[in-house]
Design an enzyme around this catalytic site. Sequence first.
Site, PDB file in Angstrom:
ATOM      1  N   LYS A  43       0.901  -1.051   0.249  1.00 52.94           N
ATOM      2  CA  LYS A  43       0.060  -0.142  -0.236  1.00 52.94           C
ATOM      3  C   LYS A  43       1.086   1.210   0.206  1.00 52.94           C
ATOM      4  O   LYS A  43       0.731   1.913  -1.092  1.00 52.94           O
ATOM      5  CB  LYS A  43      -0.493   0.062   1.219  1.00 52.94           C
ATOM      6  N   ARG A 122      -9.076   1.380  10.178  1.00 54.18           N
ATOM      7  CA  ARG A 122      -7.719   0.324   9.860  1.00 54.18           C
ATOM      8  C   ARG A 122      -8.666  -0.080  11.424  1.00 54.18           C
ATOM      9  O   ARG A 122      -8.954  -1.570  11.092  1.00 54.18           O
ATOM     10  CB  ARG A 122      -6.871   0.351  10.917  1.00 54.18           C
ATOM     11  N   ARG A 161      11.556  -5.725   2.939  1.00 52.63           N
ATOM     12  CA  ARG A 161      11.625  -4.744   3.007  1.00 52.63           C
ATOM     13  C   ARG A 161      13.107  -4.488   3.988  1.00 52.63           C
ATOM     14  O   ARG A 161      12.319  -4.255   4.963  1.00 52.63           O
ATOM     15  CB  ARG A 161       9.945  -4.470   3.114  1.00 52.63           C
ATOM     16  N   ARG A 194      12.248  -2.770   9.160  1.00 52.36           N
ATOM     17  CA  ARG A 194      11.198  -1.974  10.388  1.00 52.36           C
ATOM     18  C   ARG A 194      11.338  -2.792  11.670  1.00 52.36           C
ATOM     19  O   ARG A 194      10.788  -3.859  11.587  1.00 52.36           O
ATOM     20  CB  ARG A 194       9.646  -1.388   9.950  1.00 52.36           C
ATOM     21  N   ARG A 205       0.405  -8.895  13.072  1.00 52.78           N
ATOM     22  CA  ARG A 205       0.255  -7.633  12.382  1.00 52.78           C
ATOM     23  C   ARG A 205      -0.664  -8.603  11.545  1.00 52.78           C
ATOM     24  O   ARG A 205      -2.298  -7.830  10.928  1.00 52.78           O
ATOM     25  CB  ARG A 205       0.994  -6.992  11.644  1.00 52.78           C
TER      26      ARG A 205
HETATM   27  P1  AMP Z   1       1.704   1.112   8.710  1.00 52.16           P
HETATM   28  O1  AMP Z   1       3.343   1.645   8.451  1.00 52.16           O
HETATM   29  O2  AMP Z   1       0.142   1.576   8.142  1.00 52.16           O
HETATM   30  O3  AMP Z   1       2.236  -0.473   9.050  1.00 52.16           O
HETATM   31  O4  AMP Z   1       1.697   0.952  10.264  1.00 52.16           O
HETATM   32  C1  AMP Z   1       2.512   0.599  11.560  1.00 52.16           C
HETATM   33  C2  AMP Z   1       2.034   0.560  12.555  1.00 52.16           C
HETATM   34  O5  AMP Z   1       1.465   1.822  13.358  1.00 52.16           O
HETATM   35  C3  AMP Z   1       0.466   0.014  12.894  1.00 52.16           C
HETATM   36  O6  AMP Z   1       1.165  -1.971  13.259  1.00 52.16           O
HETATM   37  C4  AMP Z   1       0.459  -0.188  13.899  1.00 52.16           C
HETATM   38  O7  AMP Z   1       0.998   0.301  15.364  1.00 52.16           O
HETATM   39  C5  AMP Z   1       0.501   1.416  13.993  1.00 52.16           C
HETATM   40  N1  AMP Z   1      -0.611   2.363  12.807  1.00 52.16           N
HETATM   41  C6  AMP Z   1      -1.000   2.911  12.119  1.00 52.16           C
HETATM   42  N2  AMP Z   1      -1.999   3.271  11.829  1.00 52.16           N
HETATM   43  C7  AMP Z   1      -2.911   2.495  12.382  1.00 52.16           C
HETATM   44  C8  AMP Z   1      -4.481   3.193  12.462  1.00 52.16           C
HETATM   45  N3  AMP Z   1      -5.313   3.855  11.735  1.00 52.16           N
HETATM   46  N4  AMP Z   1      -4.614   2.866  13.569  1.00 52.16           N
HETATM   47  C9  AMP Z   1      -4.637   1.672  14.151  1.00 52.16           C
HETATM   48  N5  AMP Z   1      -2.955   1.934  14.313  1.00 52.16           N
HETATM   49  C10 AMP Z   1      -2.135   2.421  13.754  1.00 52.16           C
END
Ligand code: AMP
Length: 249
Positions: A43, A122, A161, A194, A205
């Site tokens: 994404k 989310r 990644r 990461r 996740r």
């Molecule tokens: P991402 O880069 O979008 O995978 O986000 C990394 C981490 O940030 C996720 O695994 C969550 O811990 C937190 N996170 C990001 N966006 C959200 C969201 N909309 N709601 C809850 N946690 C979030």
Amino acid sequence: MSTSNPQGRGAGWIQGGACCTAPPLLTGKPWRVVLLGPPGVGKGTQAALLARHRSVCHLSTGDIFRAARELPPEQRTPALNAALEYMRRGDLVPDEIVLDLLRERMHCLRCPPGFLLDGFPRTVAQAQALEALLAGENIPLNAVLDYELAVEEIVARISGRRTCPNCRAVFHVVASPPRVPEVCDHCGSRLIQREDDRPEAVRLRLQVYEERTKPLTDYYQQRGLLIRIPATGTPEEIFQRTVAALDGR
Ligand code: AMP
């Protein structure tokens, strides 16, 4: 292929505050789009490509938390520290914290060319809150892209990644390696994996995605907004598929 945010864009989103150099919408309709899909499906890569293609802001809630992690401890609020602990485990940050951050950044959703929301909403509660905020501003969503990919492929993508901690460019050790191993093509920083891309965090996740985010596909299907995009092939192929689907609406 690697991706990075266009220079000087999105600072108001990442750090809060109203600073943004987004251009006004000159032609066509704004793109107000949500990107859904499991972690590792690409994404972020697609959002960056689409953002460049249409000069639309790429708004990633994960980027806000990653930027907050770099702040000195005295600049982090207790709520932010709690959020970073959820993130480190690979769990979702509680809705109230995420929604507070979104409300503080409402100006980014009013951006004339539109926005690409990556990683938000989310949960159904977040989707309902977004719907109410956008209805209040009379800026409805145009589409919700749902990127689909088999689990084995997702795990392969995440484990390879590598991310630039400086300019946020994303690489993959096999599919889109940097010119010099482990070094960012754009700014020369050393690439990192990461913390939440480690295997134990990835398992959590994916489980959290199935339980809490997958129901959003029904939510947006019922509203006639959902577009399913197969996330197989190269980033460029997926990008072309996405643009064709959005242009076809
Ligand atoms: P991402 O880069 O979008 O995978 O986000 C990394 C981490 O940030 C996720 O695994 C969550 O811990 C937190 N996170 C990001 N966006 C959200 C969201 N909309 N709601 C809850 N946690 C979030």
